[in-house]
Design a protein around this motif. Sequence first.
Motif, PDB file in Angstrom:
ATOM      1  N   GLY A  66       0.593  -1.494  -0.104  1.00 22.82           N
ATOM      2  CA  GLY A  66       0.175   0.012  -0.163  1.00 22.82           C
ATOM      3  C   GLY A  66       1.112   1.287   0.140  1.00 22.82           C
ATOM      4  O   GLY A  66       2.695   1.313  -0.165  1.00 22.82           O
ATOM      5  N   ASP A  67       0.043   2.417   0.055  1.00 23.43           N
ATOM      6  CA  ASP A  67       0.982   3.370   0.078  1.00 23.43           C
ATOM      7  C   ASP A  67       1.529   3.551   1.699  1.00 23.43           C
ATOM      8  O   ASP A  67       1.943   2.667   2.463  1.00 23.43           O
ATOM      9  N   TRP A  68       2.287   4.758   1.372  1.00 22.10           N
ATOM     10  CA  TRP A  68       3.201   5.284   2.328  1.00 22.10           C
ATOM     11  C   TRP A  68       2.869   4.635   4.163  1.00 22.10           C
ATOM     12  O   TRP A  68       3.411   4.379   4.947  1.00 22.10           O
ATOM     13  N   ASP A  69       1.554   5.700   4.213  1.00 28.01           N
ATOM     14  CA  ASP A  69       0.942   5.715   5.496  1.00 28.01           C
ATOM     15  C   ASP A  69       0.377   4.369   5.561  1.00 28.01           C
ATOM     16  O   ASP A  69       0.315   4.270   6.874  1.00 28.01           O
ATOM     17  N   ALA A  70      -0.336   3.205   4.690  1.00 28.60           N
ATOM     18  CA  ALA A  70      -0.630   2.621   4.820  1.00 28.60           C
ATOM     19  C   ALA A  70       0.844   1.067   5.394  1.00 28.60           C
ATOM     20  O   ALA A  70       0.216   0.548   6.397  1.00 28.60           O
ATOM     21  N   ARG A  71       1.555   1.674   4.739  1.00 29.12           N
ATOM     22  CA  ARG A  71       2.755   0.535   5.392  1.00 29.12           C
ATOM     23  C   ARG A  71       2.994   1.036   6.431  1.00 29.12           C
ATOM     24  O   ARG A  71       3.377  -0.233   7.226  1.00 29.12           O
ATOM     25  N   ALA A 102       1.579   1.909   9.418  1.00 25.91           N
ATOM     26  CA  ALA A 102      -0.109   1.218   9.980  1.00 25.91           C
ATOM     27  C   ALA A 102       0.023  -0.453  10.080  1.00 25.91           C
ATOM     28  O   ALA A 102      -0.024  -0.741  10.939  1.00 25.91           O
ATOM     29  N   GLN A 103       0.437  -0.404   9.087  1.00 27.63           N
ATOM     30  CA  GLN A 103       0.594  -2.180   9.180  1.00 27.63           C
ATOM     31  C   GLN A 103       1.807  -2.652   9.764  1.00 27.63           C
ATOM     32  O   GLN A 103       1.188  -3.635  10.883  1.00 27.63           O
ATOM     33  N   THR A 152       0.933  -2.722  13.795  1.00 29.11           N
ATOM     34  CA  THR A 152       0.607  -3.594  14.111  1.00 29.11           C
ATOM     35  C   THR A 152       0.952  -4.704  13.917  1.00 29.11           C
ATOM     36  O   THR A 152       0.909  -5.346  14.973  1.00 29.11           O
TER      37      THR A 152
END
Length: 184
Positions: free
Chosen positions: A152-157, A159-160, A163
């Motif tokens: 995913g995008d930088w923020d999704a990376r 966040a993942q 977690t």
Amino acid sequence: MTISVVLHGVESTGKSVLAERLAGHFGTIWVPEYGRTHAEIHGVAMDEADLLLIGRTQAAMIAAAMPRANRFLFADTDSLMTAAWAQMMIGHVPKDLMTYQRADLYLLLEPDVAWVPDALRIYGDDPVRARFADISRAVLEQAGVHWASIGGDWDARFAQAVTIVENFAPPKSLQGFDLRRENE
């Protein structure tokens, strides 16, 4: 106990930025990639001796940082990623690259973000990048380590990754533990 987390994947997937960002988030330190420094000094044309030196140096940098880490240590690559580079660059993996201390957890950054060229990046062509990504994944599978895919995008990376790291509690015996199934 310090949990070691290595960012793994092809060039231009955000490993350095994510390692630094995770270290800041978790209040700890991170280990930069020695291979990039080596390439800045000696160029990108590497032979087996260069790759063995990179793997050995990266392992030593990670080992030296462990006592200073706070709960987690993040590393932008290790000898397993150098093994993937070896397969791409010289057509085989020197056995020594598969023998260094392994991290507790690997975060495989998928090549689903735009490739950003710079003077040291060499595998940006889509089919070649896809082949390198397949090799990177195969090295993790061959090594039998615990890993999770990040995309995913930088923020999704980010966040993942947060977690996954927060929820990773290595069991006493990691044998048979398949983190990938935990995150599907």
